[in-house]
Scaffold this active site. Structure first.
Site, PDB file in Angstrom:
ATOM      1  N   SER A  69      -1.539   0.760   7.670  1.00  0.00           N
ATOM      2  CA  SER A  69      -0.720   1.172   6.509  1.00  0.00           C
ATOM      3  C   SER A  69      -0.118   2.565   6.615  1.00  0.00           C
ATOM      4  CB  SER A  69      -1.557   1.097   5.235  1.00  0.00           C
ATOM      5  OG  SER A  69      -1.666  -0.235   4.848  1.00  0.00           O
ATOM      6  N   LYS A  72       3.471   2.614   6.455  1.00  0.00           N
ATOM      7  CA  LYS A  72       4.195   2.494   5.172  1.00  0.00           C
ATOM      8  C   LYS A  72       4.925   3.787   4.826  1.00  0.00           C
ATOM      9  CE  LYS A  72       0.965  -0.969   3.373  1.00  0.00           C
ATOM     10  NZ  LYS A  72      -0.242  -1.185   2.566  1.00  0.00           N
ATOM     11  N   TYR A 196       6.816  -6.723   8.647  1.00  0.00           N
ATOM     12  CA  TYR A 196       5.712  -5.945   8.060  1.00  0.00           C
ATOM     13  C   TYR A 196       4.492  -5.923   8.999  1.00  0.00           C
ATOM     14  CZ  TYR A 196       1.765  -4.960   4.942  1.00  0.00           C
ATOM     15  OH  TYR A 196       0.623  -4.429   4.394  1.00  0.00           O
ATOM     16  N   TYR A 248      -4.740   4.325  -1.890  1.00  0.00           N
ATOM     17  CA  TYR A 248      -5.032   3.231  -2.827  1.00  0.00           C
ATOM     18  C   TYR A 248      -5.830   3.759  -4.010  1.00  0.00           C
ATOM     19  CZ  TYR A 248      -3.762   1.000   1.504  1.00  0.00           C
ATOM     20  OH  TYR A 248      -3.114   0.670   2.647  1.00  0.00           O
ATOM     21  N   VAL A 266      -6.084   0.712   7.446  1.00  0.00           N
ATOM     22  CA  VAL A 266      -7.369   0.042   7.677  1.00  0.00           C
ATOM     23  C   VAL A 266      -7.798   0.049   9.148  1.00  0.00           C
ATOM     24  CG1 VAL A 266      -7.374  -1.445   5.620  1.00  0.00           C
ATOM     25  CG2 VAL A 266      -6.325  -2.265   7.737  1.00  0.00           C
TER      26      VAL A 266
HETATM   27  N1  GLU Z   1      -1.647  -4.594   7.664  1.00  0.00           N
HETATM   28  C1  GLU Z   1      -2.670  -4.364   6.668  1.00  0.00           C
HETATM   29  C2  GLU Z   1      -2.576  -5.410   5.589  1.00  0.00           C
HETATM   30  O1  GLU Z   1      -1.507  -5.751   5.204  1.00  0.00           O
HETATM   31  C3  GLU Z   1      -2.494  -2.985   6.115  1.00  0.00           C
HETATM   32  C4  GLU Z   1      -3.551  -2.593   5.134  1.00  0.00           C
HETATM   33  C5  GLU Z   1      -3.981  -1.148   5.282  1.00  0.00           C
HETATM   34  O2  GLU Z   1      -3.887  -0.538   6.330  1.00  0.00           O
HETATM   35  O3  GLU Z   1      -4.475  -0.610   4.280  1.00  0.00           O
HETATM   36  O4  GLU Z   1      -3.540  -5.921   5.098  1.00  0.00           O
END
Ligand code: GLU
Length: 314
Positions: A69, A72, A196, A248, A266
């Site tokens: 993420s 992002k 994505y 988050y 993650v």
């Molecule tokens: N590719 C992961 C997902 O979509 C990213 C989540 C993350 O890194 O928090 O679940």
């Protein structure tokens, strides 16, 4: 507090590495993406790049890991470049207070995700990047942009991780179909998710990641190439989003403990920004209950304490 000198910085990060060594392996490695479960939980890397390009490394700072993420923040930067503030018609800017892959708010809020750093929000940003492109072109554009930011042509997508997430991404598929039903997504769900999953599967080392984030510490300039990535105002705003939404439902705790904008993934990485000073990347695969790197957060807390770096005062 006086500013840390390069010698101080190197000593500080080596100390943090040594202090945390007995705790390597803490937390739980993400296994809902099967390929991520193969990562050695004992890995730990830390990189600090200051605005003059000086680089300080400790531990496994040169070993590529799945940025997940953290991408992002980079794709949001790209989308802001393309659409400017119009992107905010499609995604909000409020902390969500719920998990990274939560679906509950989406129904209440008519398919408009709370912010670009939860999965639903990043899927919308990815949809925006697909306009006028095939999925392959959109992925190539993201990779080119990240290579430009890090000034490093060796950065690649880990195809095994992308395939692994593609094979198990039911939750993201559910989010995407739900948003498609509201008209929030404009492209076929499988195209959007393909892009994505690939940007989440970018493999970067702490050194590469810290270099890629440097523009956020440098008022939008690119200290390594001398160019400009975004305006100073936009860099401030991306930092504000990272501070409020980058971890988050653990974002408040991270702001309290570390006091710097940060974006976690993650894969166990965190990119943190000390505006006017440095870009920092840490990697430790074990996650806490909110899906953020457990030891990575501790390392950043210690680094912030010892350098005095904080967006809330010195
Ligand atoms: N590719 C992961 C997902 O979509 C990213 C989540 C993350 O890194 O928090 O679940």
């Amino acid at each position: 507090m006086r500013d840390a000198t390069p010698t101080d910085l190197q000593a500080i990060i080596e100390d943090i590495h040594a202090e945390l060594a007995p705790r390597f392996g803490e937390g739980k490695v993400a296994d809902y993406i099967p390929q991520l479960a193969h990562v050695d939980p004992q890995r730990f890397g830390l990189a600090v790049v200051t605005l003059d390009g000086q680089t300080h490394l400790a531990g496994d700072a040169e070993m590529p890991f799945s940025i997940q993420s953290i991408s992002k923040a980079l794709v949001l930067t790209l989308a802001l470049g393309r659409y400017g503030e119009a992107i905010w018609k499609r995604v909000g800017r409020e902390p969500s207070g719920s998990a990274f892959n939560s679906i509950v708010q989406l129904e209440h809020e008519h398919g408009i995700p709370r912010n670009p750093f939860i999965n639903a929000g990043a899927i919308v940003v990815t949809d925006a990047l697909l306009a006028g492109h095939t999925p392959r072109e959109a992925i190539a554009e993201v990779v080119r942009f990240v290579r430009f930011l890090a000034d490093d042509e060796d950065i690649l997508v880990d195809k095994a991780v992308a395939r692994s997430e593609e094979a198990t991404g039911d939750r993201n598929r559910a989010l995407a179909h739900f948003m498609h039903s509201f008209g929030t997504l404009r492209h076929p769900v499988e195209h959007v998710l393909g892009v994505y999953f690939h940007h989440c599967a970018l493999a970067m080392s702490c050194r590469q990641l810290a270099r890629a984030g440097l523009f956020l510490a440098a008022n939008g300039r690119h200290p390594l190439t001398g160019g400009s990535v975004v305006s100073a105002a936009r860099a401030r705003r991306i930092n504000a989003l990272m501070l409020t939404c980058g971890h988050y439902d653990g974002s408040g705790d991270f702001a309290y403990r570390v006091g710097l904008p940060g974006k976690s993934g993650v894969g166990g990485g965190i990119l943190a920004i000390a505006p006017g000073r440095a870009s920092i990347a840490v990697w430790s695969p074990g996650l806490n209950a909110n899906g953020n790197s457990a030891l990575g957060s501790v390392a950043l807390e210690r680094l912030a304490q010892r350098t005095g770096w904080s967006v809330f005062g010195s």
